[in-house]
Scaffold this active site. Structure first.
Site, mmCIF file in Angstrom:
data_model
loop_
_atom_site.group_PDB
_atom_site.id
_atom_site.type_symbol
_atom_site.label_atom_id
_atom_site.label_comp_id
_atom_site.label_asym_id
_atom_site.label_seq_id
_atom_site.Cartn_x
_atom_site.Cartn_y
_atom_site.Cartn_z
ATOM 1 N N GLY A 101 0.777 -1.245 0.000
ATOM 2 C CA GLY A 101 0.000 0.000 0.000
ATOM 3 C C GLY A 101 0.804 1.288 0.000
ATOM 4 O O GLY A 101 0.341 2.307 -0.505
ATOM 5 N N ASP A 106 0.455 3.508 4.066
ATOM 6 C CA ASP A 106 -0.633 4.213 3.380
ATOM 7 C C ASP A 106 -1.680 4.740 4.360
ATOM 8 O O ASP A 106 -2.102 5.893 4.259
ATOM 9 C CB ASP A 106 -1.284 3.320 2.305
ATOM 10 C CG ASP A 106 -1.755 1.959 2.832
ATOM 11 O OD1 ASP A 106 -1.562 1.655 4.023
ATOM 12 O OD2 ASP A 106 -2.319 1.191 2.029
ATOM 13 N N ASP A 143 -5.317 2.586 10.445
ATOM 14 C CA ASP A 143 -6.751 2.341 10.622
ATOM 15 C C ASP A 143 -6.970 1.802 12.041
ATOM 16 O O ASP A 143 -6.892 2.566 12.998
ATOM 17 C CB ASP A 143 -7.183 1.370 9.522
ATOM 18 C CG ASP A 143 -8.677 1.114 9.487
ATOM 19 O OD1 ASP A 143 -9.426 1.834 10.144
ATOM 20 O OD2 ASP A 143 -9.102 0.173 8.795
ATOM 21 N N LYS A 165 -7.204 7.137 9.977
ATOM 22 C CA LYS A 165 -8.648 6.922 10.174
ATOM 23 C C LYS A 165 -8.858 6.638 11.661
ATOM 24 O O LYS A 165 -9.034 5.496 12.084
ATOM 25 C CB LYS A 165 -9.096 5.726 9.325
ATOM 26 C CG LYS A 165 -10.579 5.670 9.055
ATOM 27 C CD LYS A 165 -10.984 4.326 8.473
ATOM 28 C CE LYS A 165 -10.841 4.221 6.982
ATOM 29 N NZ LYS A 165 -11.361 2.912 6.468
ATOM 30 N N VAL A 205 -11.617 3.864 1.720
ATOM 31 C CA VAL A 205 -10.952 4.741 0.753
ATOM 32 C C VAL A 205 -9.954 3.958 -0.094
ATOM 33 O O VAL A 205 -9.334 3.005 0.368
ATOM 34 C CB VAL A 205 -10.263 5.926 1.461
ATOM 35 C CG1 VAL A 205 -11.294 6.850 2.068
ATOM 36 C CG2 VAL A 205 -9.279 5.452 2.518
ATOM 37 N N ASP A 228 -5.938 -0.081 -1.873
ATOM 38 C CA ASP A 228 -6.671 -0.965 -2.769
ATOM 39 C C ASP A 228 -7.973 -1.473 -2.177
ATOM 40 O O ASP A 228 -8.198 -1.415 -0.965
ATOM 41 C CB ASP A 228 -5.821 -2.198 -3.079
ATOM 42 C CG ASP A 228 -5.696 -3.113 -1.854
ATOM 43 O OD1 ASP A 228 -5.262 -2.626 -0.795
ATOM 44 O OD2 ASP A 228 -6.067 -4.303 -1.952
ATOM 45 N N ARG A 243 -5.422 0.738 -6.856
ATOM 46 C CA ARG A 243 -4.202 1.342 -6.319
ATOM 47 C C ARG A 243 -3.672 2.459 -7.197
ATOM 48 O O ARG A 243 -3.043 3.399 -6.725
ATOM 49 C CB ARG A 243 -3.093 0.281 -6.173
ATOM 50 C CG ARG A 243 -3.322 -0.732 -5.077
ATOM 51 C CD ARG A 243 -2.023 -1.490 -4.819
ATOM 52 N NE ARG A 243 -2.217 -2.755 -4.138
ATOM 53 C CZ ARG A 243 -2.290 -2.909 -2.811
ATOM 54 N NH1 ARG A 243 -2.203 -1.862 -2.029
ATOM 55 N NH2 ARG A 243 -2.458 -4.095 -2.283
#
Ligand code: XMP
Ligand code: MG
Length: 179
Positions: A44, A100, A103, A131, A153, A159, A165
């Site tokens: 990512g 990336d 989360d 996030k 997202v 992805d 991507r």
């Protein structure tokens, strides 16, 4: 068309480029004379990493790890599978982990714990997206591009089932695509 799969565009190509440029300037200032190692988390981070390093004007080295939680993003089990390890020792080095998105934080907190065992001089976390609403693990990033809402997202390396991507913007995927 991939654009038809998007509910909205959160950040355009230009907005992402400008924010990454600012982050590069910040890292240039913070790491002057430190010769840091940037550790990209595959897959990512690859686009963010490539864009970011071209905005950093102090010497640095690059390395990569591949760490993926089992299952899909939505059912993160908390187990981390380190499928590719660093090529070089990081003992005594200034390390910046580049990812990336932060989360739940499960993947990155395990990765950070593992890298800290190797006694780097310092270890910071740099993410394109944060996030925070879904955070489970006790971890925060030191450098954040954008804080995003609790939506799925994609783009700029992120992805859904390995697709999207390559999108040059950050978009919110329509729930109908994955439901
Ligand atoms: P956490 O922090 O939950 O993140 O351990 C694990 C990985 O999940 C992916 N992830 C996403 N990928 N859109 C994506 O394309 C998202 O909204 C999203 N949220 C989490 C990401 O690969 C992260 O490294
Ligand atoms: Mg990832």
């Amino acid at each position: 068309m991939m654009r038809d799969d998007m509910k909205a565009i959160l950040y355009t190509k230009e907005e992402v480029a400008e924010r990454v440029r600012q982050m590069g300037a910040q890292l240039t200032a913070d790491y002057k004379g430190e010769d840091p190692i940037l550790v990209g988390v595959l897959r990512g981070s690859f686009i963010f990493m490539a864009d970011l390093v071209r905005c950093i004007e102090t010497p640095l080295e690059l390395d990569f790890v591949a760490a993926s939680s089992y299952g899909t993003w939505a059912v993160s089990t908390g187990q981390v599978d380190l499928r590719l390890d660093l090529e070089k020792d990081i003992i005594g080095r200034h390390v910046i982990v580049v990812e990336d998105i932060l989360d739940t934080g499960r993947t990155l907190s395990k990765l950070v714990d593992e890298l800290k065992k190797r006694h780097p001089a310092s270890l910071k976390l740099c993410v394109l997206l944060d996030k925070p609403e879904r955070r489970v693990a006790q971890i925060e990033a030191d450098y954040v591009g954008f804080t995003v809402p609790d939506e799925f997202v994609v783009g700029c390396g992120l992805d859904f089932n390995q697709k999207y991507r390559q999108l040059p913007y950050i978009g919110i995927l329509k729930p109908s695509v994955y439901e």
